[in-house]
Design a protein around this motif. Structure first.
Motif, mmCIF file in Angstrom:
data_model
loop_
_atom_site.group_PDB
_atom_site.id
_atom_site.type_symbol
_atom_site.label_atom_id
_atom_site.label_comp_id
_atom_site.label_asym_id
_atom_site.label_seq_id
_atom_site.Cartn_x
_atom_site.Cartn_y
_atom_site.Cartn_z
ATOM 1 N N LEU A 1 0.854 -1.179 0.000
ATOM 2 C CA LEU A 1 0.000 0.000 0.000
ATOM 3 C C LEU A 1 0.894 1.234 0.000
ATOM 4 O O LEU A 1 1.808 1.346 0.819
ATOM 5 N N VAL A 2 0.631 2.160 -0.916
ATOM 6 C CA VAL A 2 1.417 3.390 -1.015
ATOM 7 C C VAL A 2 0.495 4.560 -0.712
ATOM 8 O O VAL A 2 -0.434 4.847 -1.475
ATOM 9 N N LEU A 3 0.729 5.224 0.419
ATOM 10 C CA LEU A 3 -0.092 6.351 0.843
ATOM 11 C C LEU A 3 0.398 7.610 0.143
ATOM 12 O O LEU A 3 1.543 8.027 0.323
ATOM 13 N N LEU A 4 -0.475 8.220 -0.664
ATOM 14 C CA LEU A 4 -0.091 9.370 -1.463
ATOM 15 C C LEU A 4 -0.302 10.676 -0.713
ATOM 16 O O LEU A 4 -1.271 10.823 0.036
ATOM 17 N N HIS A 5 0.586 11.618 -0.925
ATOM 18 C CA HIS A 5 0.463 13.025 -0.513
ATOM 19 C C HIS A 5 0.542 13.219 1.004
ATOM 20 O O HIS A 5 1.433 13.877 1.498
#
Length: 385
Positions: free
Chosen positions: A269-273
């Motif tokens: 999972l890549v959490l953006l911003h």
């Protein structure tokens, strides 16, 4: 290898950057008002008597972009826009993207408009491009096809089967998936996969409304779990965004239960911003091996304060868990600004720690290369480096 790009002095010896989350660039000419509208996340005009050039992003554009177009830094907006019109959009795109030091572009292709795709964007910058598939756009495309077919009795079954096929097909070529569930409902979703019966009911109800926009929380959860089943990285919008978002519903801490539920799936999972919740994102990246955090939009919009924001990201997140991106959209200037803000902030933070004796220069260079490119290459299985 040190890249010739705005921001930094080359002390950290960065390799070509991997922009792990960005969007296409507009192909057409822009009026002054239209150009200015892309300097903000607001979807409304600037207040009377004000301009979006008077923002950190506007100042950053005037700092970093003019020299790439043959102008002095901090020239007036009028001078800059006149030079832009003189050169034409294709040449501006080539000059600005070519000066970023970005070597790989992971482009979210889910936004509407006359935008460059992954390969066209990358070609302008002299790099390579890969597609990130936006899940909600994919689902809406499948739904439109089902509605056009006009078989209401079997619509839900046709939609769910078609959606599963579409996600599976996309996974064959895409570098990863992205969800904007934070916009469509908020991140406080039940963490477990919905049942087949619940998905069928939700699909039937949504298709019957004729509404093109997907907001149903059951179907949003279903999309997340379909993507998780592919093993491709899953990007999740968190934090700052346009007014379609309810900011307090986009706190990445709301994904804690989902992080628990997906821990054994093999999907990252890549959490953006993340901003202003970047410390919460850092905690999740600290606590869960499959969770990563992206500094992206946070730096391009905070200008000289990007150094402080990046330092806060680095407080708790393991250094192998942070990824660079610009979140650039529509304007090639936002690629320039995002990469320059990242380079400048990273160099100021890490060289400061080296001078204080907290880090060695060798470690600073190694970690800079990981955050700028190496971590993304590992997460997305990209070749080169």
């Amino acid at each position: 290898m040190t890249t010739a790009a705005p921001g930094g002095t080359g002390v950290l010896d960065l390799p070509p950057l991997v922009d792990q989350h960005c969007h296409g660039v507009l192909r057409g000419e822009l009026s002054a008002a239209a150009f200015e509208s892309y300097l903000t996340e607001s979807d409304r005009p600037a207040a009377a008597g004000t301009t979006f050039f008077d923002t950190q992003t506007g100042f950053a554009v005037r700092r970093w972009c003019p020299p790439l177009l043959g102008l002095a830094p901090h020239c007036t907006p009028g001078e800059y826009l006149a030079r832009r019109r003189e050169l034409g959009t294709a040449e501006v795109r080539r000059l600005l993207l070519g000066g970023t030091g970005i070597g790989t572009y992971l482009v979210d292709t889910g936004l509407p408009g006359d935008l460059t795709g992954a390969h066209e964007t990358a070609e302008a910058g002299g790099g390579t491009g890969h597609e990130i598939v936006r899940l909600e756009t994919l689902a809406e495309r499948v739904a439109a096809g089902v509605r056009a077919a006009g078989e209401p009795g079997a619509a839900a079954e046709v939609f769910t089967a078609g959606l599963a096929d579409a996600v599976r097909d996309a996974a064959r070529t895409a570098a990863g998936f992205k969800s904007i569930a934070a916009y469509r409902h908020g991140l406080a979703l039940a963490p477990e996969p919905p049942t087949t019966a619940d998905v069928a009911t939700a699909a039937r109800d949504w298709l019957a409304t004729g509404t093109p926009r997907l907001t149903d929380p059951v179907l949003l959860r279903h999309l997340l779990w379909l993507a998780t089943g592919t093993g491709r990285p899953l990007q999740l919008h968190t934090g700052f965004g346009d007014p379609d978002l309810r900011l307090h519903h986009s706190d990445p801490a709301l994904l804690t239960d989902f992080a628990h539920a997906t821990a054994g799936t093999g999907t990252d999972l890549v959490l953006l911003h993340c901003y202003p919740y970047h410390r919460q994102a850092g905690y999740l990246a600290h606590a869960f091996p499959h969770v990563y955090a992206d500094v992206g939009l946070s730096l391009g919009h905070t200008g000289p304060r990007a150094t402080a924001v990046l330092a806060e990201f680095l407080e708790l997140a393991p250094f192998g868990k942070l990824l660079f991106s610009t979140d650039a959209y529509a304007l090639p200037e936002l690629y320039t600004v995002g990469s320059a803000a990242f380079r400048t902030a990273l160099e100021e933070v890490l060289t400061g720690w080296v001078r204080s004796g907290a880090w060695s220069e060798t470690d600073a260079c190694r970690i800079a290369a990981l955050v700028g490119a190496g971590n993304a290459r590992r997460v997305y299985g990209l070749s080169g480096g």
